[in-house]
Write a protein that holds these residues in place. Structure first.
Motif, PDB file in Angstrom:
ATOM      1  N   GLN A  21     -85.407 -57.425 -93.937  1.00 63.61           N
ATOM      2  CA  GLN A  21     -84.063 -56.989 -93.562  1.00 63.61           C
ATOM      3  C   GLN A  21     -83.224 -56.643 -94.784  1.00 63.61           C
ATOM      4  O   GLN A  21     -82.412 -55.709 -94.752  1.00 63.61           O
ATOM      5  N   TYR A  70     -72.175 -58.783 -92.388  1.00 63.21           N
ATOM      6  CA  TYR A  70     -73.505 -59.374 -92.370  1.00 63.21           C
ATOM      7  C   TYR A  70     -74.182 -58.977 -91.070  1.00 63.21           C
ATOM      8  O   TYR A  70     -73.548 -58.408 -90.183  1.00 63.21           O
ATOM      9  N   ASP A  71     -75.489 -59.252 -90.989  1.00 63.93           N
ATOM     10  CA  ASP A  71     -76.400 -58.732 -89.978  1.00 63.93           C
ATOM     11  C   ASP A  71     -76.839 -57.345 -90.440  1.00 63.93           C
ATOM     12  O   ASP A  71     -76.019 -56.439 -90.657  1.00 63.93           O
TER      13      ASP A  71
END
Length: 207
Positions: A21, A70-71
């Motif tokens: 990620q 974030y993510d």
């Protein structure tokens, strides 16, 4: 150390060295040609300044002046809109929706198996077989266009390419049947953007 007011005029990305990620977010930044400060974080040991910015201490975390995101999906879509050239999503809603759904499937199916393989133990080998099966089941998506589901590079490729890059390191051999996936990876791996996106640890996965 929390980035100073001066350094916050530029982007800061908190990232681990070999996480898919995080690699995804770095690949988006590289594709856009955006300069940023890269802060490497030890997995499971978020620094205090990251916890001040993100209550979960997760990576990737993006800081753009006073904005903290974030993510990985949120970070990548923000970057695509914040820096619109080159665009990494198609214009029409149907194609965008297809790519988003594909990304969700990859996160839930492929990345779950990657995590299991990396954890080692008895579960690793069955996870390798399942990951191989997931990838081969997606062959029509790799064959449909030059890139993943799209004639141009998209945000989906920024997730798929880091997975394909790691396959030898994960011990996953796609065999002759998987040649279209291997060929897809080679097209992306030889780009300057992909080289810029990698950490030293990621480069060592194929040395």
């Amino acid at each position: 150390m929390v980035p100073s007011a001066r350094s916050r005029t530029a982007l800061t990305l908190y990232t681990t060295a070999d996480d898919i990620q995080c690699h995804r977010a770095r690949l988006v930044l590289a594709a856009k040609g955006v300069s940023y400060e890269r802060v490497l974080v030890d997995p499971g040991k978020p620094p205090e300044d990251l916890l001040d910015l993100n209550p979960y201490g997760s990576t990737p975390t993006l800081v753009d002046r006073d904005l903290t995101l974030y993510d990985a999906s949120v970070v990548c879509e923000y970057l695509d809109e914040r820096y619109p050239h080159p665009p990494l999503m198609p214009i029409d809603p149907l194609s965008r929706a297809r790519l988003r759904v594909a990304a969700v499937r990859i996160e839930k199916d492929w990345l779950t198996e990657v995590d299991t393989i990396r954890a080692g133990g008895r579960s690793a080998e069955p996870a390798r077989k399942r990951l191989r099966a997931h990838l081969l089941a997606a062959l029509p998506l790799f064959k449909a266009a030059k890139f993943f589901l799209n004639p141009e590079m998209s945000l989906a490729d920024c997730l798929v390419a880091p997975v394909v890059w790691r396959l030898p390191w994960l011990g996953v051999d796609l065999g002759r049947e998987g040649k279209p996936i291997v060929d897809y990876g080679e097209r992306l791996f030889h780009s300057q953007g992909f080289a810029r996106s990698m950490t030293e640890q990621e480069k060592a996965m194929r040395t």
